[in-house]
Write a protein that holds these residues in place. Structure first.
Motif, PDB file in Angstrom:
ATOM      1  N   THR A  50       0.880  -1.253   0.072  1.00  0.00           N
ATOM      2  CA  THR A  50       0.008   0.220  -0.012  1.00  0.00           C
ATOM      3  C   THR A  50       0.865   1.302  -0.088  1.00  0.00           C
ATOM      4  O   THR A  50       2.031   1.249   0.428  1.00  0.00           O
ATOM      5  CB  THR A  50      -0.979   0.015   1.159  1.00  0.00           C
ATOM      6  OG1 THR A  50      -1.813   1.016   1.076  1.00  0.00           O
ATOM      7  CG2 THR A  50      -0.192   0.065   2.506  1.00  0.00           C
ATOM      8  N   LEU A  63      -0.036   3.951   1.775  1.00  0.00           N
ATOM      9  CA  LEU A  63      -0.414   4.615   2.999  1.00  0.00           C
ATOM     10  C   LEU A  63       0.610   4.364   4.094  1.00  0.00           C
ATOM     11  O   LEU A  63       1.298   3.520   3.922  1.00  0.00           O
ATOM     12  CB  LEU A  63      -1.725   4.062   3.672  1.00  0.00           C
ATOM     13  CG  LEU A  63      -3.064   4.173   2.527  1.00  0.00           C
ATOM     14  CD1 LEU A  63      -4.298   3.539   3.151  1.00  0.00           C
ATOM     15  CD2 LEU A  63      -3.193   5.670   2.066  1.00  0.00           C
ATOM     16  N   ILE A 111      -1.758   5.818   9.087  1.00  0.00           N
ATOM     17  CA  ILE A 111      -3.119   5.967   8.281  1.00  0.00           C
ATOM     18  C   ILE A 111      -3.806   4.665   7.845  1.00  0.00           C
ATOM     19  O   ILE A 111      -5.090   4.654   8.273  1.00  0.00           O
ATOM     20  CB  ILE A 111      -2.936   6.629   7.082  1.00  0.00           C
ATOM     21  CG1 ILE A 111      -2.372   8.157   7.310  1.00  0.00           C
ATOM     22  CG2 ILE A 111      -4.021   6.796   6.040  1.00  0.00           C
ATOM     23  CD1 ILE A 111      -1.814   8.987   6.021  1.00  0.00           C
ATOM     24  N   TYR A 112      -3.225   3.695   7.862  1.00  0.00           N
ATOM     25  CA  TYR A 112      -3.674   2.298   7.605  1.00  0.00           C
ATOM     26  C   TYR A 112      -4.427   1.928   8.801  1.00  0.00           C
ATOM     27  O   TYR A 112      -5.701   1.292   8.636  1.00  0.00           O
ATOM     28  CB  TYR A 112      -2.726   1.313   6.849  1.00  0.00           C
ATOM     29  CG  TYR A 112      -3.194   0.171   6.801  1.00  0.00           C
ATOM     30  CD1 TYR A 112      -4.171  -0.218   5.589  1.00  0.00           C
ATOM     31  CD2 TYR A 112      -3.215  -1.174   7.777  1.00  0.00           C
ATOM     32  CE1 TYR A 112      -4.656  -1.549   5.480  1.00  0.00           C
ATOM     33  CE2 TYR A 112      -3.607  -2.280   7.749  1.00  0.00           C
ATOM     34  CZ  TYR A 112      -4.490  -2.705   6.809  1.00  0.00           C
ATOM     35  OH  TYR A 112      -5.093  -3.712   6.565  1.00  0.00           O
ATOM     36  N   GLU A 115      -5.482   3.786  11.227  1.00  0.00           N
ATOM     37  CA  GLU A 115      -6.699   4.511  11.333  1.00  0.00           C
ATOM     38  C   GLU A 115      -7.951   4.213  10.510  1.00  0.00           C
ATOM     39  O   GLU A 115      -9.329   4.011  10.857  1.00  0.00           O
ATOM     40  CB  GLU A 115      -6.673   6.000  11.125  1.00  0.00           C
ATOM     41  CG  GLU A 115      -5.727   6.582  12.362  1.00  0.00           C
ATOM     42  CD  GLU A 115      -6.358   6.345  13.563  1.00  0.00           C
ATOM     43  OE1 GLU A 115      -7.494   6.595  13.906  1.00  0.00           O
ATOM     44  OE2 GLU A 115      -5.544   5.990  14.586  1.00  0.00           O
ATOM     45  N   ASN A 116      -7.711   3.933   9.239  1.00  0.00           N
ATOM     46  CA  ASN A 116      -8.781   3.407   8.262  1.00  0.00           C
ATOM     47  C   ASN A 116      -9.557   1.963   8.592  1.00  0.00           C
ATOM     48  O   ASN A 116     -10.500   1.691   8.545  1.00  0.00           O
ATOM     49  CB  ASN A 116      -8.242   3.235   6.788  1.00  0.00           C
ATOM     50  CG  ASN A 116      -7.921   4.663   6.290  1.00  0.00           C
ATOM     51  OD1 ASN A 116      -8.343   5.746   6.876  1.00  0.00           O
ATOM     52  ND2 ASN A 116      -7.129   4.738   5.412  1.00  0.00           N
ATOM     53  N   LYS A 143     -11.734   2.620  11.637  1.00  0.00           N
ATOM     54  CA  LYS A 143     -12.961   3.117  11.296  1.00  0.00           C
ATOM     55  C   LYS A 143     -13.727   1.895  10.587  1.00  0.00           C
ATOM     56  O   LYS A 143     -14.950   1.871  10.876  1.00  0.00           O
ATOM     57  CB  LYS A 143     -12.751   4.116  10.235  1.00  0.00           C
ATOM     58  CG  LYS A 143     -12.224   5.529  10.844  1.00  0.00           C
ATOM     59  CD  LYS A 143     -11.972   6.457   9.464  1.00  0.00           C
ATOM     60  CE  LYS A 143     -11.282   7.866  10.117  1.00  0.00           C
ATOM     61  NZ  LYS A 143     -10.755   8.632   9.090  1.00  0.00           N
ATOM     62  N   TYR A 144     -13.176   1.151   9.715  1.00  0.00           N
ATOM     63  CA  TYR A 144     -13.824   0.060   9.250  1.00  0.00           C
ATOM     64  C   TYR A 144     -14.352  -0.861  10.263  1.00  0.00           C
ATOM     65  O   TYR A 144     -15.538  -1.208  10.311  1.00  0.00           O
ATOM     66  CB  TYR A 144     -13.020  -0.582   8.444  1.00  0.00           C
ATOM     67  CG  TYR A 144     -13.735  -1.469   7.293  1.00  0.00           C
ATOM     68  CD1 TYR A 144     -14.247  -1.212   6.090  1.00  0.00           C
ATOM     69  CD2 TYR A 144     -13.927  -3.103   7.669  1.00  0.00           C
ATOM     70  CE1 TYR A 144     -15.036  -2.186   5.490  1.00  0.00           C
ATOM     71  CE2 TYR A 144     -14.692  -3.899   6.909  1.00  0.00           C
ATOM     72  CZ  TYR A 144     -15.271  -3.459   5.749  1.00  0.00           C
ATOM     73  OH  TYR A 144     -15.983  -4.250   5.147  1.00  0.00           O
ATOM     74  N   SER A 174     -11.729  -4.187   3.758  1.00  0.00           N
ATOM     75  CA  SER A 174     -11.027  -3.259   4.375  1.00  0.00           C
ATOM     76  C   SER A 174      -9.685  -2.986   3.981  1.00  0.00           C
ATOM     77  O   SER A 174      -9.055  -2.107   4.039  1.00  0.00           O
ATOM     78  CB  SER A 174     -10.897  -3.752   5.848  1.00  0.00           C
ATOM     79  OG  SER A 174     -10.115  -4.838   5.808  1.00  0.00           O
ATOM     80  N   THR A 175      -8.840  -3.882   3.006  1.00  0.00           N
ATOM     81  CA  THR A 175      -7.668  -3.953   2.855  1.00  0.00           C
ATOM     82  C   THR A 175      -7.513  -3.855   1.137  1.00  0.00           C
ATOM     83  O   THR A 175      -6.427  -3.424   0.713  1.00  0.00           O
ATOM     84  CB  THR A 175      -6.635  -4.950   3.367  1.00  0.00           C
ATOM     85  OG1 THR A 175      -7.128  -6.234   2.814  1.00  0.00           O
ATOM     86  CG2 THR A 175      -6.745  -4.833   4.674  1.00  0.00           C
ATOM     87  N   GLN A 193      -8.769  -1.985  -0.966  1.00  0.00           N
ATOM     88  CA  GLN A 193      -9.002  -0.820  -1.556  1.00  0.00           C
ATOM     89  C   GLN A 193      -7.631  -0.127  -1.444  1.00  0.00           C
ATOM     90  O   GLN A 193      -7.393   0.811  -2.279  1.00  0.00           O
ATOM     91  CB  GLN A 193      -9.964   0.128  -0.928  1.00  0.00           C
ATOM     92  CG  GLN A 193      -9.805   0.280   0.560  1.00  0.00           C
ATOM     93  CD  GLN A 193     -11.020   0.689   1.261  1.00  0.00           C
ATOM     94  OE1 GLN A 193     -11.470   1.634   0.545  1.00  0.00           O
ATOM     95  NE2 GLN A 193     -11.214   0.266   2.631  1.00  0.00           N
ATOM     96  N   PHE A 194      -6.772  -0.581  -0.702  1.00  0.00           N
ATOM     97  CA  PHE A 194      -5.587   0.142  -0.314  1.00  0.00           C
ATOM     98  C   PHE A 194      -4.166  -0.426  -1.145  1.00  0.00           C
ATOM     99  O   PHE A 194      -3.195  -0.343  -1.117  1.00  0.00           O
ATOM    100  CB  PHE A 194      -5.018   0.294   1.202  1.00  0.00           C
ATOM    101  CG  PHE A 194      -6.048   0.719   2.150  1.00  0.00           C
ATOM    102  CD1 PHE A 194      -6.476   1.957   1.622  1.00  0.00           C
ATOM    103  CD2 PHE A 194      -6.727   0.078   2.813  1.00  0.00           C
ATOM    104  CE1 PHE A 194      -7.367   2.554   2.264  1.00  0.00           C
ATOM    105  CE2 PHE A 194      -7.736   0.775   3.659  1.00  0.00           C
ATOM    106  CZ  PHE A 194      -8.027   2.068   3.419  1.00  0.00           C
TER     107      PHE A 194
END
Length: 175
Positions: free
Chosen positions: A21, A23, A27-28, A30-31, A34-35, A166-167, A169-170
């Motif tokens: 990724t 990111l 940041i990863y 934190e994302n 959130k997910y 969750s992953t 997309q990155f």
């Protein structure tokens, strides 16, 4: 991006995957938090910048309850996300201990039987029977592991969906 083209698709054959990724680890993480918060009733887990452990929420807790472990590592100028599907490390350790114990005992009893036959001694008439009992114990351990894996198939599918959504997309294409 299509799922068939990703490294995540290999989960069907091997319960591990690796993605890259753009990111940062923070940041990863934190994302991912959130997910996880968005899917609170379905999944639970612990997320930090290095490691995340995700479980499926169920009304029961069996010995082979699967988990998704995600580890972020810096490789060159990218961040690698390594994922492993499987039960807790305590369950893996317990099953490996049983395989090791029963295998060593089988080798010991079979060696006792073989040496007894070679030197024509009859001090251990039970050694061959005990070696067959150890083979049976290995088979029972294997059957228990397969039973647990089959029982957890639905949860594994949910964890795979979590990993994809969750992953994926990155993920970056490695060129």
């Amino acid at each position: 991006m299509q799922t068939e083209e990703t490294t995540l698709d290999k989960i069907r054959n091997r319960p591990r995957f690796k993605m890259y990724t753009h990111l940062s680890k923070e940041i990863y993480a934190e994302n991912l938090k959130k997910y996880l918060a968005e899917h609170k009733g379905e999944f639970s887990g612990n997320v930090n910048t290095e490691v995340a452990t995700i479980c499926v929420e169920t009304n029961y807790d069996h010995f082979w309850k699967p988990r998704l472990s995600l580890r972020t590592e810096a490789e060159d100028d990218k961040i690698a996300i390594r994922g492993v599907f499987g039960p807790s490390s305590a369950v893996w350790t317990f099953f490996m201990f049983l395989y090791f114990l029963f295998s060593i005992l089988w080798m010991t009893f079979f060696t006792m039987y073989y040496v007894e036959k070679q030197i024509k001694s009859y001090e251990y008439p039970w050694a061959l029977t005990a070696s067959f009992v150890m083979l049976f114990c290995i088979a029972v351990t294997y059957a228990a592991a397969r039973f647990g894996q089959n029982k957890a198939k639905g949860e594994m599918k949910k964890l795979r969906k979590f990993a994809e959504e969750s992953t994926l997309q990155f993920e970056e294409k490695s060129s």
